[in-house]
Design an enzyme around this catalytic site. Structure first.
Site, PDB file in Angstrom:
ATOM      1  N   SER A 112     -30.634 -20.780  31.095  1.00  0.00           N
ATOM      2  CA  SER A 112     -29.723 -20.484  32.200  1.00  0.00           C
ATOM      3  C   SER A 112     -28.317 -20.986  31.929  1.00  0.00           C
ATOM      4  O   SER A 112     -28.121 -21.999  31.247  1.00  0.00           O
ATOM      5  CB  SER A 112     -30.231 -21.138  33.486  1.00  0.00           C
ATOM      6  OG  SER A 112     -31.549 -20.741  33.755  1.00  0.00           O
ATOM      7  N   GLN A 167     -35.766 -26.240  27.722  1.00  0.00           N
ATOM      8  CA  GLN A 167     -35.448 -24.805  27.684  1.00  0.00           C
ATOM      9  C   GLN A 167     -33.990 -24.637  28.097  1.00  0.00           C
ATOM     10  O   GLN A 167     -33.621 -25.018  29.211  1.00  0.00           O
ATOM     11  CB  GLN A 167     -36.370 -24.058  28.656  1.00  0.00           C
ATOM     12  CG  GLN A 167     -36.153 -22.559  28.686  1.00  0.00           C
ATOM     13  CD  GLN A 167     -36.852 -21.914  29.878  1.00  0.00           C
ATOM     14  OE1 GLN A 167     -37.150 -22.582  30.867  1.00  0.00           O
ATOM     15  NE2 GLN A 167     -37.110 -20.634  29.799  1.00  0.00           N
ATOM     16  N   ASN A 222     -38.356 -15.525  43.000  1.00  0.00           N
ATOM     17  CA  ASN A 222     -39.371 -14.624  43.557  1.00  0.00           C
ATOM     18  C   ASN A 222     -38.785 -13.283  43.984  1.00  0.00           C
ATOM     19  O   ASN A 222     -39.492 -12.270  43.989  1.00  0.00           O
ATOM     20  CB  ASN A 222     -40.093 -15.319  44.724  1.00  0.00           C
ATOM     21  CG  ASN A 222     -41.118 -16.315  44.210  1.00  0.00           C
ATOM     22  OD1 ASN A 222     -41.197 -16.559  42.991  1.00  0.00           O
ATOM     23  ND2 ASN A 222     -41.900 -16.896  45.100  1.00  0.00           N
ATOM     24  N   GLU A 225     -44.336 -17.739  30.684  1.00  0.00           N
ATOM     25  CA  GLU A 225     -43.882 -18.708  31.672  1.00  0.00           C
ATOM     26  C   GLU A 225     -44.389 -18.344  33.073  1.00  0.00           C
ATOM     27  O   GLU A 225     -44.871 -19.188  33.807  1.00  0.00           O
ATOM     28  CB  GLU A 225     -42.353 -18.771  31.663  1.00  0.00           C
ATOM     29  CG  GLU A 225     -41.819 -19.849  32.578  1.00  0.00           C
ATOM     30  CD  GLU A 225     -40.316 -20.054  32.461  1.00  0.00           C
ATOM     31  OE1 GLU A 225     -39.627 -19.117  32.020  1.00  0.00           O
ATOM     32  OE2 GLU A 225     -39.848 -21.134  32.827  1.00  0.00           O
ATOM     33  N   SER A 252     -34.560 -28.380  32.585  1.00  0.00           N
ATOM     34  CA  SER A 252     -35.552 -29.376  33.032  1.00  0.00           C
ATOM     35  C   SER A 252     -35.777 -30.435  31.961  1.00  0.00           C
ATOM     36  O   SER A 252     -36.014 -30.104  30.797  1.00  0.00           O
ATOM     37  CB  SER A 252     -36.891 -28.704  33.340  1.00  0.00           C
ATOM     38  OG  SER A 252     -36.769 -27.838  34.414  1.00  0.00           O
TER      39      SER A 252
HETATM   40  C1  LIG Z   1     -36.376 -27.025  39.351  1.00  0.00           C
HETATM   41  C2  LIG Z   1     -35.737 -26.024  38.435  1.00  0.00           C
HETATM   42  C3  LIG Z   1     -35.988 -26.102  37.068  1.00  0.00           C
HETATM   43  C4  LIG Z   1     -35.360 -25.209  36.188  1.00  0.00           C
HETATM   44  N1  LIG Z   1     -35.572 -25.382  34.854  1.00  0.00           N
HETATM   45  C5  LIG Z   1     -34.904 -24.592  33.976  1.00  0.00           C
HETATM   46  C6  LIG Z   1     -35.005 -24.836  32.583  1.00  0.00           C
HETATM   47  O1  LIG Z   1     -35.701 -25.752  32.139  1.00  0.00           O
HETATM   48  N2  LIG Z   1     -34.280 -24.067  31.733  1.00  0.00           N
HETATM   49  C7  LIG Z   1     -33.496 -23.047  32.180  1.00  0.00           C
HETATM   50  O2  LIG Z   1     -32.900 -22.364  31.357  1.00  0.00           O
HETATM   51  N3  LIG Z   1     -33.377 -22.779  33.511  1.00  0.00           N
HETATM   52  C8  LIG Z   1     -34.052 -23.535  34.416  1.00  0.00           C
HETATM   53  N4  LIG Z   1     -33.921 -23.312  35.770  1.00  0.00           N
HETATM   54  C9  LIG Z   1     -33.009 -22.257  36.226  1.00  0.00           C
HETATM   55  C10 LIG Z   1     -33.697 -21.084  36.886  1.00  0.00           C
HETATM   56  O3  LIG Z   1     -34.361 -20.306  35.928  1.00  0.00           O
HETATM   57  C11 LIG Z   1     -32.616 -20.313  37.642  1.00  0.00           C
HETATM   58  O4  LIG Z   1     -32.213 -21.129  38.737  1.00  0.00           O
HETATM   59  C12 LIG Z   1     -33.110 -18.977  38.174  1.00  0.00           C
HETATM   60  O5  LIG Z   1     -33.311 -18.078  37.120  1.00  0.00           O
HETATM   61  C13 LIG Z   1     -32.117 -18.352  39.179  1.00  0.00           C
HETATM   62  O6  LIG Z   1     -30.839 -18.285  38.628  1.00  0.00           O
HETATM   63  P1  LIG Z   1     -29.564 -18.848  39.432  1.00  0.00           P
HETATM   64  O7  LIG Z   1     -29.891 -20.234  39.862  1.00  0.00           O
HETATM   65  O8  LIG Z   1     -28.371 -18.587  38.600  1.00  0.00           O
HETATM   66  O9  LIG Z   1     -29.475 -17.982  40.772  1.00  0.00           O
HETATM   67  P2  LIG Z   1     -28.887 -16.521  40.927  1.00  0.00           P
HETATM   68  O10 LIG Z   1     -29.358 -15.658  39.826  1.00  0.00           O
HETATM   69  O11 LIG Z   1     -27.411 -16.631  41.146  1.00  0.00           O
HETATM   70  O12 LIG Z   1     -29.580 -16.047  42.254  1.00  0.00           O
HETATM   71  C14 LIG Z   1     -29.165 -16.470  43.562  1.00  0.00           C
HETATM   72  C15 LIG Z   1     -30.020 -15.713  44.582  1.00  0.00           C
HETATM   73  O13 LIG Z   1     -29.769 -14.284  44.483  1.00  0.00           O
HETATM   74  C16 LIG Z   1     -30.984 -13.591  44.237  1.00  0.00           C
HETATM   75  N5  LIG Z   1     -30.766 -12.475  43.320  1.00  0.00           N
HETATM   76  C17 LIG Z   1     -30.014 -12.498  42.196  1.00  0.00           C
HETATM   77  N6  LIG Z   1     -30.048 -11.282  41.585  1.00  0.00           N
HETATM   78  C18 LIG Z   1     -30.868 -10.496  42.344  1.00  0.00           C
HETATM   79  C19 LIG Z   1     -31.318  -9.138  42.246  1.00  0.00           C
HETATM   80  N7  LIG Z   1     -30.969  -8.344  41.232  1.00  0.00           N
HETATM   81  N8  LIG Z   1     -32.149  -8.667  43.199  1.00  0.00           N
HETATM   82  C20 LIG Z   1     -32.548  -9.461  44.236  1.00  0.00           C
HETATM   83  N9  LIG Z   1     -32.144 -10.742  44.395  1.00  0.00           N
HETATM   84  C21 LIG Z   1     -31.316 -11.248  43.467  1.00  0.00           C
HETATM   85  C22 LIG Z   1     -31.896 -14.614  43.589  1.00  0.00           C
HETATM   86  O14 LIG Z   1     -33.251 -14.268  43.716  1.00  0.00           O
HETATM   87  C23 LIG Z   1     -31.524 -15.884  44.348  1.00  0.00           C
HETATM   88  O15 LIG Z   1     -32.197 -15.936  45.581  1.00  0.00           O
HETATM   89  C24 LIG Z   1     -34.519 -24.178  36.688  1.00  0.00           C
HETATM   90  C25 LIG Z   1     -34.299 -24.083  38.060  1.00  0.00           C
HETATM   91  C26 LIG Z   1     -34.880 -24.987  38.927  1.00  0.00           C
HETATM   92  C27 LIG Z   1     -34.602 -24.852  40.395  1.00  0.00           C
END
Ligand SMILES: Cc1cc2nc3c(=O)[nH]c(=O)nc-3n(C[C@H](O)[C@H](O)[C@H](O)COP(=O)(O)OP(=O)(O)OC[C@H]3O[C@@H](n4cnc5c(N)ncnc54)[C@H](O)[C@@H]3O)c2cc1C
Length: 381
Positions: free
Chosen positions: A128, A125, A362, A244, A160
């Site tokens: 991100s 996928q 979450n 998902e 992933s």
């Molecule tokens: C083990 C693992 C597997 C993954 N696999 C995939 C994959 O296969 N394909 C893929 O595309 N992505 C994947 N991801 C990415 C995952 O979907 C993102 O990490 C996730 O959506 C969070 O985005 P970010 O890491 O950019 O954090 P950010 O969006 O920068 O968030 C950082 C923190 O701020 C908080 N935050 C941000 N905006 C808000 C808001 N509006 N209100 C409240 N809190 C907020 C978040 O909850 C978090 O705690 C994976 C991530 C992990 C850890």
């Protein structure tokens, strides 16, 4: 919700149980996050499909058994109870396949689904980006029109299993002039080995090399690999996220089996005087049963034609927190050294820590629950 099992469902359960008893490998496969484990899991997917068990809910024409959601849940229970391997095809089967059923063409389904079910083509996928995780609509990777298709450029991250997978699906900006960020996006499938794709593994807490970022430099994608209409990528992607977060990523069978293993561990290693730890084991069993009932209630509504929308955020928050609590209980039972070892509990514990992050964090799920399910005012963003 009627949980009475019909004779037909009981027969289906017995058939699945018998096949799994005969075919599940005697010892666990190496981690699917390693090259060796990925190959072994791919072979398992092929074996599973020789019995027709890889994607039981799909129509038979694509290699499924055409079973309803009740039988799918029953199969999942049997699968995890049998100690069968984790599914390396999960991204494809749980995320891309439902998207193709809702928005793909018959040609795409016929071409993409059978090799997905057999593990011949394993999907990653690619949603991100470094600056677009929770706020996915701010993604900047683009797809530019060219003769007979599109050219992809940009960077995707946190993908992933992408280091070993074959193909990927993702959303790309096709109209940078669109009025709003979630407009002008297009949903595409692409080859991870195509010219212009660089896959770079990202180090993970457990040291396994399958997690990766993708660099895309004018990667050609033919028109036949666009899902739905160009410009409609956001709407299509949102139908994927419900899958998902909801049922497909974490069915209760997995937790019921893990809770059973935890009880067995307690019986073997627990201190009868440690009532606090004993209560946490009991909580894990109750939690698995509660999740099972909640899921069956949702499945009953789904079978009656209701859509599972914001409700799937409840599932996501529940299973991700439950998973951590269950594994921490196991580690506390085993003692501190267990955290240092690779093994039946330590490895999945490390992965459980990522549960509150992937599939939408979450914090984001709680916002959805507050606003869409409870009708509370929007938070300040
Ligand atoms: C083990 C693992 C597997 C993954 N696999 C995939 C994959 O296969 N394909 C893929 O595309 N992505 C994947 N991801 C990415 C995952 O979907 C993102 O990490 C996730 O959506 C969070 O985005 P970010 O890491 O950019 O954090 P950010 O969006 O920068 O968030 C950082 C923190 O701020 C908080 N935050 C941000 N905006 C808000 C808001 N509006 N209100 C409240 N809190 C907020 C978040 O909850 C978090 O705690 C994976 C991530 C992990 C850890």
């Amino acid at each position: 919700m009627d949980l009475t099992q019909t004779a037909e469902v009981a027969a289906f359960r017995a058939e699945a149980r018998a096949w799994l008893a005969e075919h599940v490998p005697d010892s666990p496969l190496p981690s699917l996050e390693t090259a060796e484990g990925f190959t072994a899991h791919r072979a398992w997917e092929a074996r599973l499909q020789t019995g027709g068990w890889s994607a039981v809910s799909w129509p038979e024409e694509y290699g499924g058994r055409g079973v309803d959601i009740e039988r799918w849940l029953v199969f999942e229970e049997e699968y995890w109870a049998a100690g069968a391997p984790g599914r390396v095809s999960q991204n494809g089967i749980s995320l891309l396949a439902p998207t193709l059923f809702d928005h793909g063409t018959p040609e795409q389904r016929a071409r993409v689904l059978p090799p997905m079910a057999s593990g011949e083509v394993i999907w990653a996928q690619a949603w991100s980006e470094p600056e677009a995780g929770s706020d996915l609509a701010s993604l900047t990777s683009r797809a530019r029109r060219t003769g007979g298709g599109w050219l992809l450029s940009g960077q995707k991250t946190w993908s992933s299993r992408a280091a070993f997978a074959d193909r990927a699906f993702g959303i790309f900006r096709t109209d940078p002039e669109a009025a709003k960020p979630h407009q002008g996006l297009t949903y595409l499938m692409f080859d991870l080995r195509a010219p212009g794709v660089t896959v770079r593994p990202i180090g993970r807490l457990d040291g396994k090399p399958a997690f990766a970022e993708l660099f895309l430099d004018e990667v050609f994608v033919p028109d036949e690999d666009v899902i739905g209409e160009p410009g409609q990528g956001w709407r299509i992607a949102m139908s994927t996220t419900g899958n998902e977060r909801g049922l497909t990523l974490r069915s209760p069978g997995r937790f019921l089996a893990a809770a059973d293993r935890l009880v067995a561990l307690w019986r073997a290693a627990g201190d009868p005087g440690d009532t606090a730890l004993r209560d946490r084991v009991a909580d894990a069993v109750v939690g698995a049963r509660a999740y099972e009932l909640f899921t069956w209630a949702g499945a009953t509504r789904f079978a009656a034609g209701e859509r599972i929308g914001a409700e799937s955020s409840l599932n996501k928050v529940f299973w991700s927190q439950y998973d951590i609590a269950l594994h921490e209980t196991a580690l506390d039972l085993l003692g501190a050294d267990a955290e240092l070892a690779e093994g039946a509990w330590a490895e999945p514990w490390v992965f459980s820590l990522a549960g509150p992050i992937y599939a939408g964090t979450n914090e984001i799920q709680r916002d959805i629950i507050a606003e869409r399910l409870l009708g509370l005012p929007k938070g300040r963003r």
